[in-house]
Design an enzyme around this catalytic site. Structure first.
Site, PDB file in Angstrom:
ATOM      1  N   ARG A  81       0.842  -1.197   0.000  1.00 40.48           N
ATOM      2  CA  ARG A  81       0.000   0.000   0.000  1.00 40.48           C
ATOM      3  C   ARG A  81       0.879   1.250   0.000  1.00 40.48           C
ATOM      4  NH1 ARG A  81      -3.656   1.496   5.131  1.00 40.48           N
ATOM      5  NH2 ARG A  81      -5.084   3.026   4.209  1.00 40.48           N
ATOM      6  N   GLY A 118       7.376  -0.385   2.164  1.00 38.40           N
ATOM      7  CA  GLY A 118       8.631   0.384   2.194  1.00 38.40           C
ATOM      8  C   GLY A 118       9.206   0.543   0.805  1.00 38.40           C
ATOM      9  N   GLY A 175      12.026   2.789   0.022  1.00 40.05           N
ATOM     10  CA  GLY A 175      13.286   3.532   0.003  1.00 40.05           C
ATOM     11  C   GLY A 175      14.342   2.930  -0.888  1.00 40.05           C
ATOM     12  N   GLU A 176      14.315   1.631  -1.078  1.00 37.52           N
ATOM     13  CA  GLU A 176      15.428   0.974  -1.760  1.00 37.52           C
ATOM     14  C   GLU A 176      15.075   0.310  -3.085  1.00 37.52           C
ATOM     15  OE1 GLU A 176      18.283  -0.442   1.740  1.00 37.52           O
ATOM     16  OE2 GLU A 176      16.185  -0.293   2.261  1.00 37.52           O
TER      17      GLU A 176
END
Lengths: 741, 330
Positions: free
Chosen positions: A631, A705, A707-708
């Site tokens: 999500r 997540g 970020g990467e």
């Protein structure tokens, strides 16, 4: 939709104004009367001993307070464990100014403290150092042999093999094997590492430190110097980029605290850009991938081995090869991971550590196989699609990678791709299209948060996490505001302060999942109190309701969907005769549930390049990155994360390398003029797609997540596109123009 | 950075005299390179004589051509209408260099005094004959991607990093200088020098000589149509040239009357060779002819490992640049 629904809606950064006006202050910008300035002296050699160090000229300069070297600096703690931090690998710890021994080039060997920065810097140039140098070893490829990394204490999962890859490879109809290499890289966040240590009147230390975890810095400092938490508060409200470099306390923190205690003065130490190349880096890896397949492209055997580098004193490990056992269905997989000790500082996690480099090699190999078997590279990937995580033998909590492939391919126009390399050109430019898959972990860590709602309807939420530029302030404000049905400007989120409830290090793409879940839980605890007070309001329309039957919307608590039943938060708190409600919670991941599943984000990256036929100049004209990341809480900052990842992927594929002169054991391009990162002129069209991915296992928010994952796969997709354009395969990153001549 | 005193020059002559009597004094104009070097202790002047208030920032027509005041900024020069119209090669070369911010600060005179970007020159931890004569050259056996392949010596393989100077060389500019002992004019080809056994010297000026202006010759306008500046580098902006080519052709129909070719990123000075250019005199603009020029220009080129690719790259770049120039592609 209620005016106070935010999750999934585009929201501008709540801290944007503070950042662009300069109101946002960074570690080196906090001032105090009587502040002194430390300047670090760095070693010229990579290995050997300091035989003589003469600071007399520096000390005689007006304004110089002290020159600390191994000859006069204190040694506040002896045991290595005191120097351990939340991200340190196993091994001995580097202790600044403890001895004459030099273990890596640009090792800090002195700290000049003066009453101005300029004097400290000048004095540092007057300190005369003599060395007995030894020959350093910094070339990973010179002796490509290594040892197995230690397991257990480090949290490092050794790669597991399955089936019999050697035999399956031998018997395979189609075999492919190649070696891949990439250079080390440095994080190079825009903000230099800095610590401002303010000695307060009662002797306590207030430390502004550039870090991805104030709790980690505090733990490090208090253990080494024998301080209580009250004696060393660490603060870091803003960060000019981290990318993993702030996961460990860097040596300027130690030096600033040491000097402040010795001199009983407030001290600031800021590293120079050159010194930003003196600590952790993304390690070089030398990898071999072998693939066995049937003629029609079904994978029969996968072998992936990597040799990584580490320092002489710590065993840094990263997950480089495991992805090869997870990305595709294959019964026979053999994985190996080895380390070689070099005379450099210990490598350090850098955006998608291991994955970004391991997948760069592996997804290139998959592309190479596609030409060998004559199958479209996207089709080959779909053919070998992994329905479950075969490395862990578990189902995925969710995996919408097929949707990434389909939506990315549609947006890119992949169907029109000619199969043959060198079949598209515009004048002297050869055009090529490439694809690669990306994969990263979706993790949740234990995290605490505190929420304080006052009777004027203002909510303050806090947790000691960081915002390394990813948009943590914004996402947490959105989650808190939505949970209590408040306008965004009624919510203040505080972070980066050890007086706040403890959050994990800001890394691993787990912050939204971990801190976000804690924020949600703390706000829900407040909501429950508000609700019970709302029930007690005279003639409350909620008197018979249970908590599950109500919602918080537009500053009110109401029966779900029934706007007329609302009791305002203010009204409820007045009835409850409280001025504020404060709740602190610690949220743990539901390990029992989570452990039954593999939890990952996925991506499909499509790239168009043009390559000058004669001159080798490369331009990445188009990128489509399709992401399955659960999500999406904050679409605007999420998109920025992926854009930033793609930009860095382009940079990694074509430009970034920290070049070692092995004679000196020293990174020679240690500045931003010669260490090339992508500039605006390098970046063209980038499309980001978030595919729908529902997941109620990863964490209560369903967010994985982001970020990467954005950087993973980009380098391989670019290299694959370059091959499609030119017919030339480059197996070493970065792909600079000379490699295409 | 050491502590230093600072003064603003009131006149060219007095500034020259001040530096001629103090060997540790240095001129400063835009400071875009000098301040970096001072921060890294590569340059340690005890006194800075700031030239920026001198009245030398005009760009004006003279009977010789167009005169660029030494203190005209790179930005003002590149966007000057007369330069754009009559010497577009120079505009293009300037705009290929640095960044907008740097070009706003950097001056035309200062551009000539840029020092090399050789990694070792910037790093005091390593030997470098240019920085510290006699200490040795680390680049020859080390990492030399940015280093030279032509006119190198055993003591130095550094390159001159300027883009602007490559165009000035191709245009046969002249440089007017004033020193403590008077004024003189220097041909651009004689301004910079090869390293030889004195690599610490970048140019043939005396320390007290100040560049006051640069003259672009009137006959350079012949090259305003068929020219290009081709810069090859490791990223699309803000990177020094691996190889750059300033190519300018004076054409009569399909025949080349005169050709100029200067290379950047390959030597201690912009690299030109009259014999190579003469190969095109009266010739047709063909690939074969251009390849001959490339072969001649690269004659004697020597690679040092990580820069060996530049030999082939330079040849290809020359052919491409001449082809573009002949076709009127800039």
């Amino acid at each position: 939709m209620a005016a106070t629904t935010y999750i999934g809606r585009s929201t501008s950064r709540v801290d944007g104004r503070a950042k662009v006006t300069g109101e946002a202050k960074y570690a080196a910008e906090f001032n105090t009367p009587g502040l002194t300035y430390g300047y670090v002296i760095s070693s010229d050699i990579a290995k050997g001993k300091i035989t003589k160090i003469d600071a007399s000229d520096a000390l005689s300069l007006p304004g110089v307070l002290q020159v600390f070297t191994h000859e006069n600096a204190p040694r506040p703690a002896y045991f290595d464990r005191k120097f351990k931090d939340d991200d340190s690998p196993v091994g001995d710890k580097f202790k600044p100014l403890y001895s004459a021994e030099i273990q890596f080039s640009m090792q800090p060997i002195g700290l000049v403290v003066a009453d101005s920065f300029e004097v400290a810097r000048y004095a540092a140039s007057l300190v005369k150092v003599e060395y007995k140098a030894e020959t350093p070893e910094t070339n990973l490829r010179q002796k490509p042999k290594g040892h197995k990394a230690p397991t257990g204490k480090t949290g490092f999962t050794p790669p597991k093999s399955r089936g019999n890859a050697a035999k399956a490879y031998k018997n395979a109809e189609v075999q492919f094997e190649a070696e891949y290499f990439h250079m080390p890289e440095h994080h190079n966040p825009m903000e230099m590492f800095a610590s401002t240590v303010i000695v307060e009147e009662d002797g306590k230390l207030k430390i502004y430190d550039k870090t991805q975890g104030v709790a980690n810095s505090q733990k490090y400092i208090t253990k080494i110097f024998g301080l209580s938490k009250e004696e060393a508060r660490v603060i870091n409200p803003f960060m000019g980029g981290g990318f993993g470099s702030g996961l460990r306390p860097q040596y300027q923190l130690y030096l600033a605290v040491m000097a402040a205690r010795e001199l009983n003065r407030s001290v600031r130490v800021v590293l120079t850009r050159q010194q930003m190349f003196s600590f952790g880096h993304r390690p070089a890896t030398l990898q071999t991938v072998s693939l066995g397949a049937t003629k029609d492209g079904m994978l029969q055997a996968i072998k992936h081995e990597a040799l990584g580098e580490t320092s002489r004193f710590e065993e840094y490990t990263e997950v480089v090869v495991n992805w090869a056992g997870m990305l595709y269905h294959c019964d026979n997989v053999e994985l190996g991971y080895y380390l070689r000790n070099l005379d450099t500082y210990t490598p350090l996690d850098m955006r998608a550590p291991g994955s970004v480099t391991g997948i760069a090699a592996f997804e290139t190999a998959i592309d190479e196989l596609s030409y060998k078997v004559g199958i479209d590279p996207l089709e080959l990937r779909l053919k070998n699609y992994a329905e479950k995580n075969e490395f862990e033998g578990k189902p995925f909590s969710s995996k919408e990678l097929r949707a990434c492939y389909a939506q990315g391919a549609a947006k890119f126009g992949w169907a029109k791709r000619p199969a043959q390399p060198r079949s598209m050109r515009e004048g002297t430019k050869l055009i090529g299209w490439g694809v690669a898959t990306g994969m990263w972990d979706a993790q949740q860590q234990k995290s605490a948060a505190k929420a304080n709602l006052s009777v004027d309807g203002k909510l303050v939420v806090g947790s000691s996490t960081s915002d390394i530029g990813t948009g943590t302030y914004t996402a947490m404000t959105m989650i808190a505001a939505e949970t209590l049905g408040l306008p965004l400007d009624a919510v203040t989120f505080k972070l980066g302060d050890t007086t706040l409830p403890v959050a994990p290090l800001e890394g691993g793409s787990w912050t939204v999942a971990s801190v976000g879940s804690a924020v949600k839980e703390a706000c829900e605890a407040v909501a429950k109190k508000v609700f019970s007070m709302a029930k007690d309001v005279k003639d409350s329309p909620l008197s018979g309701a249970s908590f599950d039957e109500v919602e918080f919307v537009d500053g009110k608590v109401q029966l779900k969907g029934d706007y007329s039943s609302g009791v305002s938060i203010v009204e409820a708190m007045r009835a409850g005769e409280v001025n504020f409600i404060e709740e602190e919670t610690t949220t743990m991941p539901n390990m029992l549930k989570q452990m039954q599943y593999a939890r990952n984000t996925h991506s499909a990256v499509f790239v168009e390049v043009e390559v000058d036929e004669d001159l080798g100049q490369i331009c990445v004209r188009r990128v489509v990155s399709a992401i399955a990341g659960g999500r999406v809480i904050s679409p605007k900052t999420a998109r920025s994360q992926i854009l930033g990842g793609v930009v860095w992927g382009i940079s990694m594929a074509l430009e970034e390398e920290s070049v070692l002169d092995h004679h000196f054991g020293r990174f020679m391009n240690h500045n931003l003029a010669e260490y090339h990162v992508a500039v605006n002129a390098d970046i063209h069209n980038i499309d980001v797609i978030f595919v729908e991915e529902h997941d109620d296992i990863v964490n209560p928010l369903g967010a994985k997540g982001l970020g990467e994952i954005g950087i993973v796969g980009v380098a391989a997709a670019i290299g694959n596109a370059i091959y499609h354009a030119t017919g030339k395969r480059v197996r070493e990153l970065p792909i600079t123009l000379d490699k295409l001549l | 950075m050491n502590s230093f005193s600072y003064t603003r020059a009131q006149a060219v002559e007095t500034a020259a005299r001040e530096v001629s009597t103090n060997h540790t004094a240095k001129f400063i104009a835009g400071g875009t390179n000098l301040l970096d070097l001072m921060k890294e202790n590569v340059e340690r002047p005890t006194r800075l004589v700031d030239l920026t208030r001198l009245p030398l920032n005009q760009i004006e027509d003279t009977d010789k051509g167009l005169r660029l005041g030494a203190l005209a900024t790179n930005a003002n020069t590149a966007y000057d209408e007369r330069v754009e119209e009559r010497y577009p090669l120079l505009s293009k070369a300037i705009l290929a260099g640095a960044s907008a911010q740097l070009r706003n600060m950097a001056t035309d005179g200062g551009n000539l005094f840029q020092r090399t970007r050789c990694y070792y020159f910037y790093d005091l931890a390593t030997p470098c004959n240019k920085r510290e004569p006699g200490s040795g050259c680390s680049a020859i056996t080390g990492y030399n991607r940015v280093c030279g392949i032509l006119g190198t010596s055993e003591s130095c393989i550094a390159t001159h990093p300027s883009d602007m100077c490559v165009a000035l060389a191709a245009l046969k500019a002249t440089v007017n200088v004033t020193g403590a002992t008077g004024e003189r004019t220097v041909e651009f080809a004689d301004f910079h020098r090869l390293p030889g056994n004195e690599p610490e010297r970048d140019n043939n000026l005396k320390p007290d000589e100040i560049v006051t202006s640069i003259d672009l010759p009137a006959d350079g306008e012949r090259f305003a149509k068929n020219f290009t500046y081709l810069k090859l580098r490791d990223r699309a902006s803000y990177a020094f040239a691996l190889v750059s080519v300033a190519a300018a052709l004076d054409m009569d129909g399909d025949t080349i009357k005169e050709a100029r070719v200067a290379l950047g990123g390959v030597a201690h000075k912009p690299w030109r060779k009259a014999e190579a250019e003469d190969l095109l005199k009266g010739q047709a603009a063909t690939k074969v002819n251009f390849e001959r020029v490339a072969a001649s220009l690269l004659e004697g080129a020597k690679g040092y490992g990580s820069n060996t690719f530049k030999i082939e790259l330079a040849k290809r770049a020359i052919v491409r640049a001449l082809t573009m120039a002949a076709n009127g592609q800039h």
